[in-house]
Scaffold this active site. Structure first.
Site, short mmCIF file in Angstrom:
data_model
loop_
_atom_site.label_atom_id
_atom_site.label_comp_id
_atom_site.label_asym_id
_atom_site.label_seq_id
_atom_site.Cartn_x
_atom_site.Cartn_y
_atom_site.Cartn_z
N ASP A 111 -1.90 6.11 4.69
CA ASP A 111 -1.38 6.12 6.05
C ASP A 111 -1.38 7.57 6.56
OD1 ASP A 111 -0.24 5.51 8.43
OD2 ASP A 111 1.65 4.75 7.61
N ASP A 201 -6.01 4.54 11.38
CA ASP A 201 -5.32 5.58 10.61
C ASP A 201 -4.69 5.09 9.32
OD1 ASP A 201 -3.35 4.05 11.81
OD2 ASP A 201 -1.98 5.74 12.05
N GLU A 202 -5.00 3.89 8.89
CA GLU A 202 -4.43 3.38 7.65
C GLU A 202 -5.36 2.35 7.02
OE1 GLU A 202 -1.06 0.69 7.69
OE2 GLU A 202 -1.25 0.48 9.88
#
Length: 671
Positions: A111, A201-202
Site C-alpha cells: 500500500d 496504489d495497492e
C-alpha cells in the site's frame, strides 16, 4: 492540531452515531488521531443546515430503526432456545473451519503511503512538512501532517479548511499518478508476475515462489522490494505479510508510513491478533454493518465468539460464516490478476450542481451516454439490462431499469434513448447526479475468440481442454442459494468476502459524491434560482417507470445498486439489434431433444458446432445459421479477432500494463 478545549457533554446514542456518520468512511486511515470526537463535532457543525446533513441524518435514523427491528427479532428468536446447544453446534463448525486453515502461502499486501500526496512532493519539495491535501471540492488524499488535524480523503475541502485553516490545496494530476503507478506496479511484478492490483496504489502478491527460488525469508524479500521502490521512484510503500489476503491488508496498516509488519504463521498467534481488533478494521465490514454489530455487543473480532449463538440464530442478518472466518483469521490466499469474466456491469455517471430544466438534464444524460458508449465499445461489451440512476437535490438516490430480450446497442444515440425513456416519466426533478449502467453483460471479445475456436473444432473435430483456472472458477461459484436468499460474494477459492448487505451499504463513493455536489452547489450559489416546481414525494424503493412496451416486471437483485429498483422486461427490438424473427409464438420444444421429424418445422434447442451457441430454431434456421458461421466473412472476422487477441496476449506477456480508462479504483491514492 485541534485545540485542547474540553470535550462537549456526552451525546445521546443517536447524536453520537450521527456524528460518526458525518465523519465519513475514511475514519480508519493511518495517521489520524485516535480520539476523533472533537474533530467529528467540527465536521458536524460545518455541515449543519445543508441538504447533505439532512440526508445523512435521515440515513442515520433509518439505521437506528433497523437496529430496533434487529433487537426485537433477536429477542424473539432467543425465546425457548437452548443457547448452549446452539453454541456447541457453532463450536463444531469452528473445528471444521480450523481444519481447513492454509498456512502454506506467503501473501503480501502493498500500500503506497499517501500516494497522490507523495507524488506531488516529488514535483514540489516545498510541500515537505506542510499540511496539504490533493483535490478540489473533495479531497483524494491528505499528507500525514494534514491528517493530524483530521483531514482525510473523501472530505469536502471547505470542511477540511475548517479543521486545518493553514491547509494547502493541490490540484489533482491524474496523468502523473498513472505514470508513477505503472512504475511501481512493474516493480511489484518482479516479485509476483501474477500480482493482483487493487487500485493504482495497492495490490496483493504471493511471494512464496520468489522466496523459494531465491532462498530468502519473507521479511527480507519485502524489505528489499520496498527499498527498490524507494530507490527507483523516491516513493515509500508499507506492507503487510500474512497467510492470506485479509490478514495481509490489515497488517499493511500496522506500521504506516514506510513500514512493514509480519504476522506469525501460527493459528494461536493469528487468533490472538484478531481478538482485540476493531470489527471496523476488517475488509468487508462497512459503517452500517459496524453499527449493526455493535448493537448486539460486537465491537472486536473476539466478541464474535462470545455472541456466536446469537449470530447463528441471526445468520441472515449478519452472515455467520464470514464472521467466524474473521474470528479465526481465515480468508482467501489465492492471488491472481483480475479476469474479464469477473466483470458484472459497466457504467458511467456524472455529479454536478443541481439541474432542474428538462433540457439541461437531458444534455447531461447525453454526456453520460457518450462516456458509456466509449467504454462499452472500447472494452468490447454489450448487455441486456440498462439502469438509470439519479440523485435528487435532497441526496436521495433512485434507479429505473429496463431489460431486453436482445443485446443492447452500444451506440450513444441508442443508450441515450433508453435512458430518456426511463427518465421522462419521472420529470419534473431537481437532480445533482445522473448515471447509466449496463448489466447482464456479453463479452464480445470472448465471443470472437469462441467463434475462431469453433471453426477450428468443426474442421479438426477436436475439443480442447477447459483451462484449469476456468475449472476452478466453476468449482467455487455454485453459491446460489434458494430463491429469496442473498447470493454470496465469494473469493476465487470459495471464502466469503463480506457481510450480507456490505455492497448495498458501503457508501464510501456516495459519501464522496454527496460532498462534491454540496461543494459545487456552494461555489455556484450565484446561479439564478429555479422556477417553482412541484416535486412528487418518492418512496425509498422506486416503482417501475411506466413504458408503452412493458410486458412484465420483476425485482432487481443487483448487488451494486444501493436502493431497490424495478426491472422492466421488454420484447421490443432496440435500435442496433440484428433483424431476427421472434420465435415466441412458434410451437416450441425448447429444452428438449428434437427427433428427426420434429427438426424440419418445430422449434427446439440446438447447439451450433461452430460458435457453440444454443439456438431456439427449426432445422432450416439451424442450417442457415451454420452457413453463416462458415461464410468467408465470418471466418475472416474470426481470424482478425484472433490475431488482435493474440497480439494483446503477447503484449501482456511482455509485461505491458493495460489500464482501464476512467477514474482510479475505489480508494485509489487515498492511503
Amino acid at each position: 492540531m485541534p485545540n485542547d478545549s474540553p470535550l462537549p457533554p456526552k451525546q445521546s446514542q443517536d447524536s453520537e452515531s450521527l456524528l460518526r456518520r458525518l465523519a465519513g468512511p475514511s475514519t480508519t486511515k493511518a495517521g489520524l488521531a485516535t480520539d476523533q470526537r472533537d474533530i467529528n463535532r467540527i465536521i458536524a457543525e460545518a455541515s449543519k443546515g445543508s441538504k447533505f446533513y439532512e440526508n445523512e441524518k435521515r440515513k442515520d435514523k433509518e439505521t437506528t430503526e433497523r437496529i430496533s427491528r434487529i433487537l426485537k427479532h433477536r429477542d424473539e428468536v432467543l425465546k425457548g432456545v437452548d443457547l448452549h446447544k446452539v453454541e456447541q453446534n457453532v463450536d463444531q463448525l469452528l473445528v471444521k473451519m480450523e481444519a481447513q486453515r492454509d498456512l502454506s502461502q506467503t501473501i503480501v499486501h502493498v500500500d503506497m503511503d499517501a500516494f497522490y500526496a507523495s507524488v506531488e512532493l516529488l514535483d514540489n519539495p516545498d510541500l515537505q512538512g506542510q499540511p496539504f491535501a490533493v483535490g478540489h471540492g473533495v479531497l483524494t488524499t491528505a499528507s500525514y501532517e494534514a491528517r493530524k488535524y483530521g483531514v482525510r480523503s473523501g472530505m469536502a475541502s471547505f470542511i477540511a479548511t475548517k479543521l486545518c485553516p493553514n491547509l494547502i490545496l493541490v490540484k489533482n494530476n491524474f496523468s502523473r499518478y498513472s505514470e508513477m503507478s505503472k512504475k511501481v506496479m512493474n516493480i511489484f511484478r518482479r516479485y509476483d508476475p501474477d500480482m493482483c492490483a487493487a487500485g493504482c496504489d495497492e495490490g496483493y502478491l504471493n511471494i512464496t515462489p520468489y522466496c523459494t527460488e531465491h532462498n530468502i525469508v519473507p521479511e527480507e524479500c519485502v524489505r528489499e522490494m520496498r527499498e527498490v521502490v524507494h530507490r527507483e521512484t523516491d516513493l515509500t510503500v508499507s506492507a503487510g505479510i500474512a497467510p492470506n489476503k485479509m490478514l495481509a491488508k490489515i497488517c499493511s496498516d500496522k506500521n504506516k508510513p514506510n513500514g512493514q509488519f509480519k504476522l506469525e504463521f501460527q493459528p494461536q498467534a493469528i487468533k490472538a491478533f484478531m481478538k482485540d481488533l476493531s470489527i471496523r478494521k476488517v475488509p468487508g465490514v462497512g459503517r452500517v454493518n459496524e453499527r449493526l454489530l455493535e448493537s448486539i455487543g460486537i465491537k472486536t473480532c473476539g466478541d464474535i465468539y462470545t455472541h456466536r449463538g446469537v449470530l447463528s440464530l441471526m445468520d441472515k442478518q449478519f452472515g455467520l460464516h464470514f464472521l467466524l472466518q474473521t474470528y479465526l483469521g481465515i480468508a482467501s490466499n489465492v492471488v491472481q490478476p483480475w479476469q474479464r469474466e469477473e466483470r458484472k456491469s459497466i457504467g458511467a455517471e456524472r455529479t454536478f450542481s443541481t439541474l432542474w430544466t428538462q433540457e439541461d438534464i437531458l444534455n447531461k444524460l447525453e454526456e453520460v451516454a457518450a462516456e458509456l458508449e466509449a467504454d462499452m465499445q472500447g472494452d468490447g461489451w454489450s448487455g441486456k439490462t440498462i439502469t438509470l440512476k439519479y440523485k435528487l437535490d435532497t441526496y436521495q438516490v433512485f434507479t429505473r431499469a429496463k431489460s431486453f430480450d436482445r443485446w443492447i446497442s452500444t451506440r450513444k444515440e441508442d443508450l441515450f434513448a433508453i435512458g430518456k425513456e426511463l427518465l421522462m416519466p419521472e420529470l419534473p426533478l431537481r437532480v445533482r447526479l445522473i448515471g447509466l449502467r449496463v448489466t447482464k453483460l456479453k463479452d464480445l471479445k470472448k465471443e470472437a475468440d469462441s467463434k475462431a475456436a469453433g471453426i477450428k473444432r468443426f474442421f479438426d473435430s477436436v475439443s480442447g481442454p477447459t483451462s484449469p483456472r476456468k475449472r476452478r472458477r466453476v468449482n467455487v461459484e455454485p453459491n446460489e442459494k434458494q430463491p429469496g436468499h442473498e447470493i454470496l460474494s465469494l473469493s476465487q477459492d470459495g471464502y466469503e468476502e463480506a457481510m450480507p448487505g456490505f455492497h448495498e451499504h458501503d457508501e464510501g463513493d456516495d459519501f464522496i459524491e454527496d460532498h462534491l455536489a454540496e461543494e459545487i452547489e456552494m461555489e455556484q450559489d450565484n446561479q439564478p434560482p429555479p422556477k417553482a416546481t412541484t416535486t412528487r414525494s418518492r418512496p425509498p424503493n422506486s416503482a417501475p417507470a411506466p413504458s408503452s412496451d412493458l410486458s412484465s416486471a420483476k425485482e432487481s437483485s443487483s448487488r451494486s445498486a444501493k436502493p431497490s429498483s424495478a426491472v422492466v422486461k421488454s420484447s421490443i427490438p432496440h435500435a442496433g439489434d440484428s433483424p431476427r424473427t421472434p420465435l415466441r409464438n412458434s410451437p416450441s420444444l425448447s429444452g428438449t431433444a428434437c427427433s428427426p421429424a420434429q427438426l424440419d418445422d418445430a422449434v427446439c434447442t440446438q447447439i451450433c458446432p461452430i460458435c457453440g451457441k444454443s439456438l431456439e430454431t427449426n432445422n432450416r434456421g439451424f442450417n442457415a445459421h451454420i452457413d453463416f458461421c462458415l461464410s468467408k466473412d465470418a471466418i475472416l472476422e474470426a481470424q482478425t479477432s484472433a490475431s488482435v487477441t493474440s497480439n494483446k496476449k503477447f503484449s501482456l506477456a511482455k509485461g505491458s500494463p493495460i489500464r482501464k480508462k476512467g477514474k482510479p479504483g475505489k480508494g485509489a491514492g487515498r492511503r
